[in-house]
Design a protein around this motif. Structure first.
Motif, PDB file in Angstrom:
ATOM      1  N   LEU A 129      78.528  18.445  60.596  1.00  0.00           N
ATOM      2  CA  LEU A 129      79.387  19.378  59.863  1.00  0.00           C
ATOM      3  C   LEU A 129      80.164  18.673  58.762  1.00  0.00           C
ATOM      4  N   ASP A 130      80.626  17.472  59.042  1.00  0.00           N
ATOM      5  CA  ASP A 130      81.441  16.750  58.068  1.00  0.00           C
ATOM      6  C   ASP A 130      80.634  16.338  56.843  1.00  0.00           C
ATOM      7  N   GLN A 131      79.300  16.408  56.944  1.00  0.00           N
ATOM      8  CA  GLN A 131      78.443  16.103  55.805  1.00  0.00           C
ATOM      9  C   GLN A 131      77.956  17.378  55.108  1.00  0.00           C
ATOM     10  N   SER A 132      78.553  18.517  55.448  1.00  0.00           N
ATOM     11  CA  SER A 132      78.044  19.800  54.951  1.00  0.00           C
ATOM     12  C   SER A 132      79.157  20.641  54.328  1.00  0.00           C
ATOM     13  N   TRP A 133      79.882  20.066  53.408  1.00  0.00           N
ATOM     14  CA  TRP A 133      80.994  20.783  52.793  1.00  0.00           C
ATOM     15  C   TRP A 133      80.525  21.937  51.910  1.00  0.00           C
ATOM     16  N   GLU A 134      79.261  21.953  51.558  1.00  0.00           N
ATOM     17  CA  GLU A 134      78.759  23.050  50.731  1.00  0.00           C
ATOM     18  C   GLU A 134      78.836  24.400  51.424  1.00  0.00           C
ATOM     19  N   LEU A 159      78.075  24.540  41.009  1.00  0.00           N
ATOM     20  CA  LEU A 159      78.813  23.446  41.648  1.00  0.00           C
ATOM     21  C   LEU A 159      78.041  22.820  42.801  1.00  0.00           C
ATOM     22  N   THR A 160      77.304  23.637  43.578  1.00  0.00           N
ATOM     23  CA  THR A 160      76.781  23.166  44.862  1.00  0.00           C
ATOM     24  C   THR A 160      75.271  23.083  44.975  1.00  0.00           C
ATOM     25  N   THR A 169      85.102  17.212  45.854  1.00  0.00           N
ATOM     26  CA  THR A 169      84.449  18.175  44.960  1.00  0.00           C
ATOM     27  C   THR A 169      85.007  19.575  45.193  1.00  0.00           C
ATOM     28  N   ILE A 170      85.105  19.954  46.456  1.00  0.00           N
ATOM     29  CA  ILE A 170      85.617  21.282  46.810  1.00  0.00           C
ATOM     30  C   ILE A 170      87.074  21.427  46.405  1.00  0.00           C
ATOM     31  N   HIS A 171      87.881  20.436  46.727  1.00  0.00           N
ATOM     32  CA  HIS A 171      89.319  20.523  46.453  1.00  0.00           C
ATOM     33  C   HIS A 171      89.596  20.568  44.954  1.00  0.00           C
ATOM     34  N   GLN A 188      92.209  25.089  50.562  1.00  0.00           N
ATOM     35  CA  GLN A 188      92.278  23.630  50.619  1.00  0.00           C
ATOM     36  C   GLN A 188      92.335  23.124  52.055  1.00  0.00           C
ATOM     37  N   LYS A 189      92.826  23.955  52.969  1.00  0.00           N
ATOM     38  CA  LYS A 189      92.925  23.551  54.378  1.00  0.00           C
ATOM     39  C   LYS A 189      91.595  23.696  55.123  1.00  0.00           C
ATOM     40  N   LEU A 190      90.694  24.480  54.549  1.00  0.00           N
ATOM     41  CA  LEU A 190      89.417  24.718  55.230  1.00  0.00           C
ATOM     42  C   LEU A 190      88.563  23.462  55.313  1.00  0.00           C
ATOM     43  N   THR A 191      87.843  23.328  56.417  1.00  0.00           N
ATOM     44  CA  THR A 191      86.809  22.301  56.573  1.00  0.00           C
ATOM     45  C   THR A 191      85.569  22.996  57.129  1.00  0.00           C
ATOM     46  N   PRO A 192      84.410  22.369  57.047  1.00  0.00           N
ATOM     47  CA  PRO A 192      83.224  22.991  57.644  1.00  0.00           C
ATOM     48  C   PRO A 192      83.401  23.316  59.126  1.00  0.00           C
ATOM     49  N   ALA A 193      84.184  22.511  59.831  1.00  0.00           N
ATOM     50  CA  ALA A 193      84.374  22.739  61.262  1.00  0.00           C
ATOM     51  C   ALA A 193      85.316  23.895  61.557  1.00  0.00           C
TER      52      ALA A 193
END
Length: 215
Positions: A129-134, A159-160, A169-171, A188-193
């Motif tokens: 998940l941490d490698q999938s920010w797209e 962008l993606t 990139t996202i931020h 900005q608080k969101l993460t893939p997880a």
């Protein structure tokens, strides 16, 4: 008579020498459809095992591979898949119905045994998940649409699409959006997880419903 009631069987008073096959076709079709669903489950699970999303509980003396002693193959799921496939094939042959039911039972037993061995590999899933920010592109374009930002899909595509996306990139992209500051802060608080939508609410509702059913 007691056994007939216990098995929910009914007596057919009108028939010819050969029992009508309509009810049999309906029953076998229902079983083969269920078996096909379980075959897909078998394939999905051993696919997840190959991705290291699941680990399997080791069994003393069990052979995982004939040539690679370190491997822990998903043998129960492979066994289940094969036997359920054989069952579905035999359900088309009237004189082999006992064989079809036998293969089905072996398939169900193997699947249950395999499911009891599964252990979730949370570290591997978290790393993936941490490698999938797209995946956050969906959330961002939804918020963009909410506030009338023009061409949200096209902007996120540029962008993606086909690119390696990092948190930075996202931020950086979110910081440039013409949307309210509180909306920016939430993105900005969101993460893939943590981007799971209503999944947590749905799960809580499901567990509450199951509790009611248990009572």
């Amino acid at each position: 008579r007691d056994r007939e009631n216990r098995l929910h069987l009914t007596f057919n008073p009108y028939t010819i020498q050969i029992e009508p096959h309509d009810y049999m076709a309906e029953l076998f079709n229902a079983i083969t459809r269920a078996n096909t669903i379980l075959i897909d489950l078998d394939r999905d699970i051993w696919g997840y095992i190959s991705l290291n999303y699941f680990k399997q509980q080791l069994k003393e003396g069990e052979v995982g591979s004939s040539t690679m002693p370190h491997k822990v193959n998903p043998i129960d799921f492979e066994n289940s898949e094969g036997n359920l496939g054989m069952a579905d094939a035999f359900f088309t042959v009237l004189r082999n119905l006992g064989v079809a039911f036998g293969y089905s039972i072996v398939g169900y037993t193997s699947l249950e045994r395999g499911m009891n061995k599964l252990r979730l590999n949370e570290e591997a899933i978290a790393a993936d998940l941490d490698q999938s920010w797209e995946v956050l592109a969906e959330a961002i374009q939804t918020v963009m649409r909410r506030y009338g930002v023009p061409h949200p899909y096209e902007q996120l595509k540029a962008l993606t699409r086909g690119k390696g996306i990092s948190p930075e990139t996202i931020h950086e992209f979110v910081a440039t959006l013409d949307i309210p500051e509180d909306a920016k802060a939430s993105l900005q608080k969101l993460t893939p997880a943590t981007y799971i939508g209503l999944a947590a609410v749905s799960y809580t509702h499901l567990r509450a419903h199951e509790t009611v059913l248990d009572l």
